[in-house]
Scaffold this motif. Sequence first.
Motif, PDB file in Angstrom:
ATOM      1  N   VAL A   1     119.403  72.253   2.527  1.00  0.00           N
ATOM      2  CA  VAL A   1     118.278  72.819   1.769  1.00  0.00           C
ATOM      3  C   VAL A   1     117.232  71.734   1.519  1.00  0.00           C
ATOM      4  O   VAL A   1     116.039  71.952   1.733  1.00  0.00           O
ATOM      5  N   ALA A   2     117.666  70.577   1.079  1.00  0.00           N
ATOM      6  CA  ALA A   2     116.736  69.468   0.813  1.00  0.00           C
ATOM      7  C   ALA A   2     115.986  69.068   2.081  1.00  0.00           C
ATOM      8  O   ALA A   2     114.768  68.830   2.045  1.00  0.00           O
ATOM      9  N   LYS A   3     116.680  69.018   3.207  1.00  0.00           N
ATOM     10  CA  LYS A   3     116.036  68.667   4.480  1.00  0.00           C
ATOM     11  C   LYS A   3     115.019  69.725   4.898  1.00  0.00           C
ATOM     12  O   LYS A   3     113.929  69.394   5.367  1.00  0.00           O
ATOM     13  N   LYS A   4     115.352  71.003   4.714  1.00  0.00           N
ATOM     14  CA  LYS A   4     114.430  72.088   5.063  1.00  0.00           C
ATOM     15  C   LYS A   4     113.171  72.033   4.197  1.00  0.00           C
ATOM     16  O   LYS A   4     112.061  72.258   4.678  1.00  0.00           O
ATOM     17  N   ILE A   5     113.339  71.723   2.913  1.00  0.00           N
ATOM     18  CA  ILE A   5     112.192  71.592   2.013  1.00  0.00           C
ATOM     19  C   ILE A   5     111.302  70.432   2.468  1.00  0.00           C
ATOM     20  O   ILE A   5     110.075  70.569   2.534  1.00  0.00           O
ATOM     21  N   ALA A   6     111.902  69.304   2.807  1.00  0.00           N
ATOM     22  CA  ALA A   6     111.129  68.135   3.258  1.00  0.00           C
ATOM     23  C   ALA A   6     110.351  68.450   4.535  1.00  0.00           C
ATOM     24  O   ALA A   6     109.169  68.105   4.649  1.00  0.00           O
TER      25      ALA A   6
ATOM     26  N   ILE B   1     107.333  70.732   3.689  1.00  0.00           N
ATOM     27  CA  ILE B   1     106.236  70.025   3.029  1.00  0.00           C
ATOM     28  C   ILE B   1     105.540  69.062   3.991  1.00  0.00           C
ATOM     29  O   ILE B   1     104.315  68.976   4.015  1.00  0.00           O
ATOM     30  N   LYS B   2     106.304  68.366   4.811  1.00  0.00           N
ATOM     31  CA  LYS B   2     105.714  67.412   5.761  1.00  0.00           C
ATOM     32  C   LYS B   2     104.888  68.108   6.833  1.00  0.00           C
ATOM     33  O   LYS B   2     104.000  67.493   7.429  1.00  0.00           O
ATOM     34  N   ALA B   3     105.148  69.388   7.085  1.00  0.00           N
ATOM     35  CA  ALA B   3     104.388  70.124   8.098  1.00  0.00           C
ATOM     36  C   ALA B   3     102.928  70.280   7.693  1.00  0.00           C
ATOM     37  O   ALA B   3     102.045  70.302   8.554  1.00  0.00           O
ATOM     38  N   ASP B   4     102.654  70.388   6.405  1.00  0.00           N
ATOM     39  CA  ASP B   4     101.284  70.518   5.882  1.00  0.00           C
ATOM     40  C   ASP B   4     101.156  69.701   4.594  1.00  0.00           C
ATOM     41  O   ASP B   4     101.040  70.262   3.501  1.00  0.00           O
ATOM     42  N   PRO B   5     101.140  68.389   4.687  1.00  0.00           N
ATOM     43  CA  PRO B   5     101.146  67.549   3.480  1.00  0.00           C
ATOM     44  C   PRO B   5      99.842  67.573   2.678  1.00  0.00           C
ATOM     45  O   PRO B   5      99.822  67.125   1.542  1.00  0.00           O
TER      46      PRO B   5
END
Length: 64
Positions: free
Chosen positions: A19-24, A27-31
């Motif tokens: 879950v934490a990796k998916k959230i990161a 967010i990194k896809a459109d920072p």
Amino acid sequence: MLKKYFQNPSLGKLSLISVAKKIAVFIKADPQYFYRLVVGSDSQERRTNGKKELNLVGTIVIHR
């Protein structure tokens, strides 16, 4: 029975690390955007045949 995973409607069962990796990744896809992280939970206690049961549910929402 304690379940140690999150159930995602699109991705299925995920561990907390996943879950934490998916959230990161999300967010990194459109920072350049502002994100809101919402964490919620609820519980229900009931008795079945005289035995107490506690159902817990949690949710994690990322709002862009």
